[in-house]
Design an enzyme around this catalytic site. Sequence first.
Site, PDB file in Angstrom:
ATOM      1  N   TYR A 158     -14.721 -12.004   0.815  1.00  0.00           N
ATOM      2  CA  TYR A 158     -15.237 -10.565   0.261  1.00  0.00           C
ATOM      3  C   TYR A 158     -16.466 -11.069  -0.409  1.00  0.00           C
ATOM      4  CZ  TYR A 158     -11.625  -7.966   1.741  1.00  0.00           C
ATOM      5  OH  TYR A 158     -10.485  -7.163   2.394  1.00  0.00           O
ATOM      6  N   ARG A 196      -3.600   6.507   0.145  1.00  0.00           N
ATOM      7  CA  ARG A 196      -4.194   7.672   0.633  1.00  0.00           C
ATOM      8  C   ARG A 196      -3.052   8.438   1.616  1.00  0.00           C
ATOM      9  NH1 ARG A 196      -8.745   4.364   3.327  1.00  0.00           N
ATOM     10  NH2 ARG A 196      -7.113   2.969   3.062  1.00  0.00           N
ATOM     11  N   ARG A 249      -6.723  11.495  -7.410  1.00  0.00           N
ATOM     12  CA  ARG A 249      -7.891  10.625  -7.416  1.00  0.00           C
ATOM     13  C   ARG A 249      -9.371  11.337  -7.135  1.00  0.00           C
ATOM     14  NH1 ARG A 249      -9.002   6.089  -4.863  1.00  0.00           N
ATOM     15  NH2 ARG A 249     -10.916   6.770  -5.174  1.00  0.00           N
ATOM     16  N   ASP A 265      -6.563  -3.284  -7.502  1.00  0.00           N
ATOM     17  CA  ASP A 265      -6.956  -4.051  -6.208  1.00  0.00           C
ATOM     18  C   ASP A 265      -7.261  -5.374  -6.371  1.00  0.00           C
ATOM     19  OD1 ASP A 265      -8.019  -2.981  -3.452  1.00  0.00           O
ATOM     20  OD2 ASP A 265      -9.570  -4.631  -4.030  1.00  0.00           O
ATOM     21  N   ARG A 282       0.775  -1.185   0.120  1.00  0.00           N
ATOM     22  CA  ARG A 282       0.011  -0.139  -0.125  1.00  0.00           C
ATOM     23  C   ARG A 282       0.793   1.327   0.018  1.00  0.00           C
ATOM     24  NH1 ARG A 282      -5.645  -0.748   1.815  1.00  0.00           N
ATOM     25  NH2 ARG A 282      -6.017  -2.773   0.878  1.00  0.00           N
TER      26      ARG A 282
HETATM   27  O1  1CP Z   1       0.264   0.393  -3.258  1.00  0.00           O
HETATM   28  C1  1CP Z   1      -0.193  -0.545  -3.387  1.00  0.00           C
HETATM   29  O2  1CP Z   1      -0.099  -1.451  -2.528  1.00  0.00           O
HETATM   30  C2  1CP Z   1      -1.067  -0.893  -4.648  1.00  0.00           C
HETATM   31  C3  1CP Z   1      -2.329  -1.077  -4.506  1.00  0.00           C
HETATM   32  C4  1CP Z   1      -3.348  -2.085  -3.602  1.00  0.00           C
HETATM   33  C5  1CP Z   1      -3.127  -3.540  -3.322  1.00  0.00           C
HETATM   34  C6  1CP Z   1      -2.068  -4.219  -3.475  1.00  0.00           C
HETATM   35  C7  1CP Z   1      -4.762  -1.559  -3.234  1.00  0.00           C
HETATM   36  C8  1CP Z   1      -5.261  -0.106  -3.647  1.00  0.00           C
HETATM   37  N1  1CP Z   1      -5.461  -2.757  -2.882  1.00  0.00           N
HETATM   38  C9  1CP Z   1      -4.420  -3.911  -2.805  1.00  0.00           C
HETATM   39  C10 1CP Z   1      -4.571  -5.155  -2.480  1.00  0.00           C
HETATM   40  C11 1CP Z   1      -5.773  -5.277  -1.529  1.00  0.00           C
HETATM   41  N2  1CP Z   1      -7.098  -4.816  -1.672  1.00  0.00           N
HETATM   42  C12 1CP Z   1      -5.786  -6.281  -0.396  1.00  0.00           C
HETATM   43  C13 1CP Z   1      -4.629  -7.049  -0.079  1.00  0.00           C
HETATM   44  C14 1CP Z   1      -3.576  -6.275   0.724  1.00  0.00           C
HETATM   45  C15 1CP Z   1      -3.853  -5.811   2.319  1.00  0.00           C
HETATM   46  O3  1CP Z   1      -4.239  -6.859   2.773  1.00  0.00           O
HETATM   47  O4  1CP Z   1      -3.876  -4.961   2.444  1.00  0.00           O
HETATM   48  C16 1CP Z   1      -6.995  -6.289   0.135  1.00  0.00           C
HETATM   49  C17 1CP Z   1      -7.431  -7.233   1.413  1.00  0.00           C
HETATM   50  C18 1CP Z   1      -7.898  -5.328  -0.526  1.00  0.00           C
HETATM   51  C19 1CP Z   1      -9.424  -5.197  -0.262  1.00  0.00           C
HETATM   52  C20 1CP Z   1      -9.446  -3.966   0.130  1.00  0.00           C
HETATM   53  N3  1CP Z   1      -9.556  -2.739  -1.013  1.00  0.00           N
HETATM   54  C21 1CP Z   1      -9.519  -3.168   1.174  1.00  0.00           C
HETATM   55  C22 1CP Z   1      -9.661  -3.747   2.796  1.00  0.00           C
HETATM   56  C23 1CP Z   1     -10.901  -3.835   3.244  1.00  0.00           C
HETATM   57  C24 1CP Z   1     -10.872  -4.547   4.490  1.00  0.00           C
HETATM   58  O5  1CP Z   1     -11.402  -5.733   4.234  1.00  0.00           O
HETATM   59  O6  1CP Z   1     -10.568  -4.342   5.558  1.00  0.00           O
HETATM   60  C25 1CP Z   1      -9.734  -1.559   0.927  1.00  0.00           C
HETATM   61  C26 1CP Z   1      -9.885  -0.424   1.927  1.00  0.00           C
HETATM   62  C27 1CP Z   1      -9.604  -1.422  -0.556  1.00  0.00           C
HETATM   63  C28 1CP Z   1      -9.820  -0.357  -1.281  1.00  0.00           C
HETATM   64  C29 1CP Z   1      -8.277   0.172  -1.774  1.00  0.00           C
HETATM   65  N4  1CP Z   1      -7.498  -0.358  -2.426  1.00  0.00           N
HETATM   66  C30 1CP Z   1      -6.481   0.133  -2.880  1.00  0.00           C
HETATM   67  C31 1CP Z   1      -6.549   1.472  -2.197  1.00  0.00           C
HETATM   68  C32 1CP Z   1      -5.737   2.686  -2.384  1.00  0.00           C
HETATM   69  C33 1CP Z   1      -7.967   1.439  -1.358  1.00  0.00           C
HETATM   70  C34 1CP Z   1      -8.453   2.476  -0.905  1.00  0.00           C
HETATM   71  C35 1CP Z   1      -9.558   3.151  -1.645  1.00  0.00           C
HETATM   72  C36 1CP Z   1      -9.385   4.567  -1.719  1.00  0.00           C
HETATM   73  O7  1CP Z   1      -8.174   5.359  -1.869  1.00  0.00           O
HETATM   74  O8  1CP Z   1     -10.257   5.124  -2.309  1.00  0.00           O
END
Ligand code: 1CP
Length: 343
Positions: free
Chosen positions: A150, A30, A39, A75, A26
């Site tokens: 999910y 944000r 964004r 994602d 990540r």
């Molecule tokens: O920089 C990076 O790492 C690349 C971007 C990335 C990655 C690798 C995003 C962007 N998502 C992910 C993978 C991801 N998505 C995982 C595996 C990694 C981890 O465990 O953190 C998981 C579980 C998700 C699911 C997901 N997508 C969540 C978690 C929700 C929960 O169950 O608690 C969330 C909040 C998202 C949205 C998301 N994905 C990525 C971003 C930047 C965001 C935030 C949304 C936004 O900015 O509006």
Amino acid sequence: MLLSDSAFLRACRGERVPHVPVWFMRQAGRSLPEYRALREGVPMLESCTRAELVVEITMQPVRRYGVDAAILFSDIVVPLKAIGVDLDIVPGTGPVVAAPIRDLAAVGQLRELTPEDVPYVTEAIRGAVGELGATPLIGFAGAPFTLASYLIEGGPSKDHRLTKAMMYGEPDLWHALLGRLAKIAAVFLRVQAEAGASAVQLFDSWAGTLGRSDYEKYVRPHSQAVLEAVADLGVPRIHFGVGTGELLASMGAAGAEVVGVDWRVPLDEASKRIGPGRAVQGNLDPTLAFAPTAVMTARAGEVIDAGRHAPGHVFNLGHGVLPGTDPDQLARLVDFVHGYQPR
Ligand code: 1CP
């Protein structure tokens, strides 16, 4: 400098490195003001389909921090959306699925992914690789268990109760679902590697909710199938989950070259559990970025010292960068890791 000689890829292969390579899960997102600016007004899933935007967001942390690898901005639910699953990423919540999967008919709706479903991923990877030069790009996918959670719960869950209820109560349905998700994840990783990603990471973020025997019976065969399906690509495979201390040996046996470790188990102990011949990735507690810099870097030094006991070490946090993290702290952390002379 050649891409194949980069510190990151050398560490994944267990070769000597000029410095310990570092990137952050990540790292795009944000915590970066330049990310929030780009964004502005663009929904998360839409941003993942706009290749120029993806390239730019992918590059942001590389420019700012000088990390040793980029990770594609995308994602884990992107391939599900691409095959027609009605889902959205809701700000402040995460992925939300309109019609959660609870029966065989719903599983049957999950068709196979093809490269044509995600042309923007291929385009973004080509674009990013062109800009990155000798810095490797990591592609990724969600592992079957984490994707299933999910899809079954309909959104994020603390205890994964419906997921585990299906797993225990309807094993045939469970294996049908995870089998399909494994194929989707494998194609998604293949698309990324064939477009130019130098490594792939399989995120099984929530596997740590399972005990070892259940993990081995219900989950590992499917993750192993994903990893095996991309073994021929010749790119290092990284396999990560949170709270997986009790699962590290089992995860090691799933086949990845690198196993990601959260902050709960020191890397020397983690490496013993994972077994010989596999590099480790991790594992500074992400909350340490909120502590005074000297405290954070002292703990980072301990992580590197422990990582020396593994065949290879890629420095990372134990999970993703937390929202609200000060980017300057991460910049100082990268500098510290790059300059650290291990004991
Ligand atoms: O920089 C990076 O790492 C690349 C971007 C990335 C990655 C690798 C995003 C962007 N998502 C992910 C993978 C991801 N998505 C995982 C595996 C990694 C981890 O465990 O953190 C998981 C579980 C998700 C699911 C997901 N997508 C969540 C978690 C929700 C929960 O169950 O608690 C969330 C909040 C998202 C949205 C998301 N994905 C990525 C971003 C930047 C965001 C935030 C949304 C936004 O900015 O509006």
